[in-house]
Write an enzyme that holds these catalytic residues in place. Structure first.
Site, PDB file in Angstrom:
ATOM      1  N   SER A 168       0.728  -1.320  -0.155  1.00  0.00           N
ATOM      2  CA  SER A 168       0.436   0.014   0.127  1.00  0.00           C
ATOM      3  C   SER A 168       0.768   1.272  -0.263  1.00  0.00           C
ATOM      4  CB  SER A 168      -0.745  -0.169   1.338  1.00  0.00           C
ATOM      5  OG  SER A 168      -1.821   1.406   0.954  1.00  0.00           O
ATOM      6  N   ASP A 254      -9.536  -4.861  -5.427  1.00  0.00           N
ATOM      7  CA  ASP A 254      -8.268  -3.304  -4.671  1.00  0.00           C
ATOM      8  C   ASP A 254      -9.630  -2.441  -5.264  1.00  0.00           C
ATOM      9  OD1 ASP A 254      -7.588  -1.963  -3.142  1.00  0.00           O
ATOM     10  OD2 ASP A 254      -5.329  -2.686  -3.884  1.00  0.00           O
ATOM     11  N   HIS A 283      -7.315  -5.754  -1.579  1.00  0.00           N
ATOM     12  CA  HIS A 283      -6.284  -4.292  -0.800  1.00  0.00           C
ATOM     13  C   HIS A 283      -4.836  -5.616  -0.323  1.00  0.00           C
ATOM     14  CE1 HIS A 283      -4.512  -1.178  -0.386  1.00  0.00           C
ATOM     15  NE2 HIS A 283      -3.651  -0.961   0.369  1.00  0.00           N
TER      16      HIS A 283
END
Length: 307
Positions: A168, A254, A283
């Site tokens: 991320s 995602d 994600h």
């Protein structure tokens, strides 16, 4: 917000590389280099029997102290390959016994505490967003480059076998470090945030891109300034300056870092790159399966052999 309104915020194409990109980062890194790294290590009593953990700190941007966890396999011979690890938005460095895959697999792992983050703190994306020289992520990327230097400086570590990894926000930082530290052996970016900002803002349905979407909706006159600031740290810009082989992954469902953004980074990547996409994944971008693949890549790239 309608699709046309969302498209108008930063457009739809990846941000162009600023003309002064190289000079901008050279200046930032030179400013940091005026401060000795001054690496400090303090052992942490974790109760673990296979991994040694240290509270590590070093001088980052503007000489500020940057903290992290250093994890080493307790039973080790010779100098170890290393990974510098960056976490997601708001996570900081987490707990000293979190995420033990890398030291258990035989790597030295430095997990950097992203400046002022931890405990789920948010809002940092907007810090200095209208001025590239005041941008929050300018300092974070410098801290991250200095984290590579700190890990390379340790006697236990082979400085020629270092990778940058992250998920991320951490994936976006890893891409950035790959551009700033060309001596790296590999870059792994899982579901990278800070990547292809125009598409991220347009397509995300959750997560920190929504902070920026709300800001630009309220201040549309500031879009050009925001775009210029983001262009220095966008994962697509970083990918254009990559020299180490890369592994980029995404989940096709995602809604925080849409897969289109990871694809844009892979398409721009200037070195050999593998794009691993996970159908049905969000994600987590493949979670354990992706970690297995990344581990195999690093074992090969960093020439880690079983004793």
């Amino acid at each position: 917000m309608s699709g046309s309104d969302s498209d108008a915020l930063l457009g739809t194409a990846p941000l162009p590389t600023p003309d002064d990109y190289d000079a901008y980062w050279a200046s930032a890194l030179d400013d940091a280099a005026r401060h000795p790294l001054a690496v400090q290590l303090e052992p942490v009593d974790t109760g673990l029997t296979a991994v040694d953990v240290f509270d590590i700190s070093f001088a980052g941007a503007d000489g500020r102290r940057v903290s992290g966890w250093l994890r080493l396999p307790r039973h080790r011979e010779g100098r170890l390959p290393g990974v510098v690890h960056f976490n997601g938005y708001g996570a900081g460095r987490l707990d000293p016994i979190d995420d033990l895959t890398w030291p258990v697999a035989g790597f030295a792992q430095l997990v950097m505490n992203t400046h002022s983050q931890g405990g789920g703190s948010t809002g940092h994306l907007l810090d200095g967003i209208e001025d590239p020289h005041r941008s929050y992520y300018r300092g974070v990327f410098v801290d991250a480059a200095r984290a590579v230097d700190a890990l390379r400086s340790l006697d236990e570590v082979d400085g020629d076998r270092i990778a940058a990894i992250g998920n991320s926000q951490g994936g976006g930082i890893a891409l950035g470090v790959g551009a700033l530290r060309p001596e790296l052996s590999a870059v792994l970016a899982q579901a990278p945030f800070l990547t292809d900002a125009p598409q991220g803002i347009r397509l995300a349905r959750n997560g920190p891109w929504l902070e920026l979407r709300a800001y630009l909706t309220e201040h549309p006159d500031r879009a050009d300034a925001v775009a210029r600031t983001l262009a220095y740290v966008d994962g697509v810009t970083s990918a254009r300056h990559a020299s180490a082989p890369g592994w980029i992954s995404d989940g096709l469902d995602d809604d925080i870092c849409p897969p289109e953004t990871a694809r844009a980074a892979a398409e721009a990547y200037a070195a050999p790159v593998t794009l691993r996409e996970w159908p049905g994944a969000g994600h987590e971008a493949g979670a354990t399966g992706d970690r297995r693949g990344a581990l195999a890549v690093l074992r090969d790239r960093l020439r880690l052999v079983d004793a």
